[in-house]
Scaffold this active site. Structure first.
Site, PDB file in Angstrom:
ATOM      1  N   GLY A 315     -39.123 -21.732 -75.161  1.00 31.58           N
ATOM      2  CA  GLY A 315     -39.420 -21.553 -73.746  1.00 31.58           C
ATOM      3  C   GLY A 315     -40.607 -20.624 -73.566  1.00 31.58           C
ATOM      4  O   GLY A 315     -41.506 -20.576 -74.412  1.00 31.58           O
ATOM      5  N   SER A 316     -40.562 -19.839 -72.492  1.00 36.68           N
ATOM      6  CA  SER A 316     -41.759 -19.111 -72.058  1.00 36.68           C
ATOM      7  C   SER A 316     -42.273 -18.067 -73.038  1.00 36.68           C
ATOM      8  O   SER A 316     -43.403 -17.606 -72.893  1.00 36.68           O
ATOM      9  CB  SER A 316     -41.467 -18.425 -70.733  1.00 36.68           C
ATOM     10  OG  SER A 316     -40.960 -19.357 -69.829  1.00 36.68           O
TER      11      SER A 316
END
Lengths: 592, 102
Positions: A315-316
């Site tokens: 993810g981020s």
């Protein structure tokens, strides 16, 4: 002797009767003996001596010498096995994490055992086994050898010896103790009953830790004492292994992680603390964990080392690498403005979106507010091959050379196979899988002015060689952005701590199950502190938080804050930030 | 006559040598027994040392220290309660590591 005695008694008897016969007048002397009789006697004696001599010669120099010598030696000489002790595993400050002490294996020959019922009960009590089970084993006449219990303390065996029950024996072995128990179970691993490494460092450093048993030939006297010896092979004790782990930091990480996993009713969690300067792993924690001292109930789920052997879609936390690559290539500057409205973007037939629509953001804000659309737009400015090369340089898709069993590479597909939508999603951490250790290592690039160090699990005195991945300017620019991410406007104000400036990035990734994204998440946070002169990189991952709170900023960032604050104090790092806990933060921490 | 004296002398010498050999062998063996038991004791002490090290590690575990501290009502100081001293440049450059002897 016997004949003279009998002669005496004959003489005595005659004396009693008063019937004296002089020796000269012995009637036997008058008997004429033929000369051949004495010659025959002489001949018989001679032949006997020759036979004895021949026999002696045959035994001393004949073919059976070796056998006889062996038989003779067996009466007084023994070959003793001299066991070697397995090396200790210690932390960086010499605190014992694993150590072996002698123990005994208690076994029996069921046929030989003669014990009263009371004695069996007593043995069962001493060995701490079930009486019925013990009786069943002793009644097992089919087998000539049964273990009653292994890894028994020496004192217990001495008490059993005092009972003097025939047929019950004990042989030497070692028992491995893990005083830190659950805390460092995943790093240290464990051994089997044969004292061989099965998991973790115990397996990875098996060659160093394992000793080589020796043997010696000894001569024992009548009392069984050794009076002479001869080494056939000297035993070599295993070497001690000093890990890079600091058991205090390990405890901090472990308890913070455990608290978070339980609070958020998550499936699992993992955390790693890395020394920025040397690449040494100061702590590597996993929950659920297990107690390596109690090896009966080990489940695969508890043994898994999620830091090194489990991959997840990051993810981020991936975004800073995409942005840094664009910065390094000169495609954008930290203040370049990017239009992210309306918070959605369609590439081909797929649409990607942000959690909140932001409008126009600078590159710095894209990272701080974690905009998927912004990151994708930045990443699409670059050729796929350049991005792939950069990610590879950061260590993604490559197995780390950490010397740990089962460490995996993660998955980064070759750039040729990327479609534009994939280039976009990979830039914000979907469609790529990494391990937490890879993430922590990659963040050392930002913490170290653009250089990346290799992780090591052993204590290293020399500084580890580092590889330059980014320019120092880009790394400093990224540090500034990552510090903004924990600012009031960023995604992770909960990562801040009193006294130190911190920087880092949250990640909240949806999990992929059977090819479908499901409503289950991996919340993560990777960061470092203190920002003015980074000392530690800390990566935290919480798998499937079970409550409504699942964002990396809410679940993983507080764990980071807890670990970072306590670790920096423990390592006596000078503070570089305001000492007061920000009021906003206090309110935020107290919120459920 | 002289020959006979020689013979006696040599015989005596032979006997004393034989006895000396036996004594030496006996002494060497009993010394070896002592050495062996001393080595056994050394091994036992090594084992005890290992055991004590394990006990030390177990008892000094941060978890048990924290429990004991909580029982006594201790709290970890937060950053605001900590007084930071600025040391002169020379010693600040090499801060004292915990546990190191200086």
């Amino acid at each position: 002797m016997k004949t003279s005695q009998s002669r005496k008694s004959v003489r005595g008897a005659r004396k009693d009767r008063g019937d004296r016969v002089g020796f000269n007048a012995n009637p036997l002397l008058t008997v004429a003996i033929p000369a051949w009789r004495s010659k025959l006697l002489l001949f018989v004696l001679f032949v006997s001596f020759v036979a004895l001599g021949g026999r002696a010669f045959y035994l001393m120099g004949g073919v059976t010498t070796a056998f006889l010598q062996r038989q003779g030696e067996a009466r007084y000489a023994r070959t003793l096995e001299v066991p070697a002790t397995r090396g200790r595993v210690t932390d960086r400050n010499g605190i014992v994490l694993a150590s072996s002490v002698p123990a005994r294996a208690v076994w029996a020959i069921p046929d030989d055992v003669e014990a009263t019922s009371a004695q069996v009960v007593e043995i069962a009590r001493l060995l701490n086994v079930n009486v019925g089970e013990l009786k069943r084993r002793l009644a097992n006449d089919d087998r000539s050898f049964v273990y009653l219990r292994r890894q028994v303390d020496v004192e217990v065996v001495e008490r059993i010896d005092e009972l003097k029950i025939p047929g019950i024996h004990a042989s030497r072995e070692f028992k491995r103790y893990y005083p830190e128990g659950m805390n460092s179970a995943h790093v240290v691993g464990f051994t089997n009953v044969e004292d061989r490494g099965q998991e973790g460092v115990e397996l990875a450093f098996e060659r160093e830790l394992a000793g080589r048993a020796g043997s010696r030939r000894v001569i024992k006297d009548r009392l069984g004492r050794i009076v002479e010896d001869d080494w056939l092979r000297e035993p070599v004790d295993g070497r001690d292994v000093a890990l890079s782990i600091d058991s205090r930091v390990q405890y901090i990480a472990f308890s913070a992680l455990k608290g978070a996993v339980e609070k958020h009713r998550a499936k699992a969690g993992a955390a790693i603390v890395v020394d920025v300067r040397t690449g040494e792993v100061l702590a590597l924690a996993n929950w659920p964990s297990y107690d390596p001292n109690v090896r009966g109930r080990l489940s695969g789920d508890a043994i898994r080392n999620r830091v090194l052997t489990d991959t997840f879609e990051p993810g981020s936390t991936m975004k800073p690498f995409s942005v840094a690559t664009a910065l390094e290539a000169g495609k954008v500057r930290p203040d370049t403005r990017i239009q992210t409205a309306p918070g959605r973007m369609t590439i081909g037939d797929r649409t990607i979106g942000d959690a909140h629509a932001h409008g126009v953001l600078t590159v710095e804000e894209v990272v701080a507010k974690s905009s998927n659309v912004g990151t994708a737009k930045i990443a699409l400015e670059l050729p796929a091959q350049a991005l792939w090369e950069a990610y590879t340089a950061f260590g993604f898709g490559q197995a780390p050379r950490i010397g740990f069993p089962g460490a995996v590479a993660g998955r980064l597909r070759p750039a040729k196979t990327w479609r534009p939508i994939e280039q976009a999603t990979i830039s914000y951490g979907h469609g790529v899988s990494v391990t937490l250790a890879q993430m922590a290592r990659a963040y050392t690039v930002f913490a170290r002015d653009g250089e990346m160090v290799s992780l090591t699990l052993t204590k290293s005195d020399s500084s580890t060689p580092a590889v330059r991945v980014l320019s120092a300017d880009t790394a400093r620019a990224m540090r500034r952005m990552l510090e903004m991410a924990v600012g009031d406007e960023g995604t992770a104000p909960a990562a801040r701590i009193a006294g130190y400036r911190v920087a880092g990035k949250t990640g909240t990734a949806q999990k992929l199950k059977n090819g479908q994204y499901v409503k289950e998440y991996v919340a993560s946070f990777v960061g470092f502190a203190p920002v003015s002169d980074p000392r530690v990189v800390i990566a935290v991952m919480v798998d499937e938080p079970g409550t409504d709170v699942y964002y990396g900023g809410q679940v993983a960032a507080p764990v980071f804050a807890q670990i970072a604050g306590a670790t920096l104090r423990t390592l006596q790092v000078a503070p570089d930030g305001p000492l007061e806990t920000p009021k906003a933060l206090v309110a935020l921490r107290q919120a459920p | 006559m002289i020959r006979r004296a020689w013979l006696v002398l040599v015989t005596l010498l032979l006997f004393s040598c034989a006895l000396a050999l036996i004594t030496a062998q006996f002494r060497s063996r009993s010394l070896f027994v002592d050495l062996e038991s001393a080595q056994q004791e050394a091994r036992q002490l090594d084992v005890d040392y290992d055991r004590l090290k394990i006990d030390l590690a177990r008892l000094s575990q941060p978890a048990s220290v924290e429990r004991a501290a909580q029982k006594l009502g201790f709290r970890a100081p937060d950053a605001a309660q900590t007084v930071y001293l600025n040391l002169p440049q020379s010693s600040a450059a090499s801060p004292v590591a915990p546990g190191s002897k200086r």
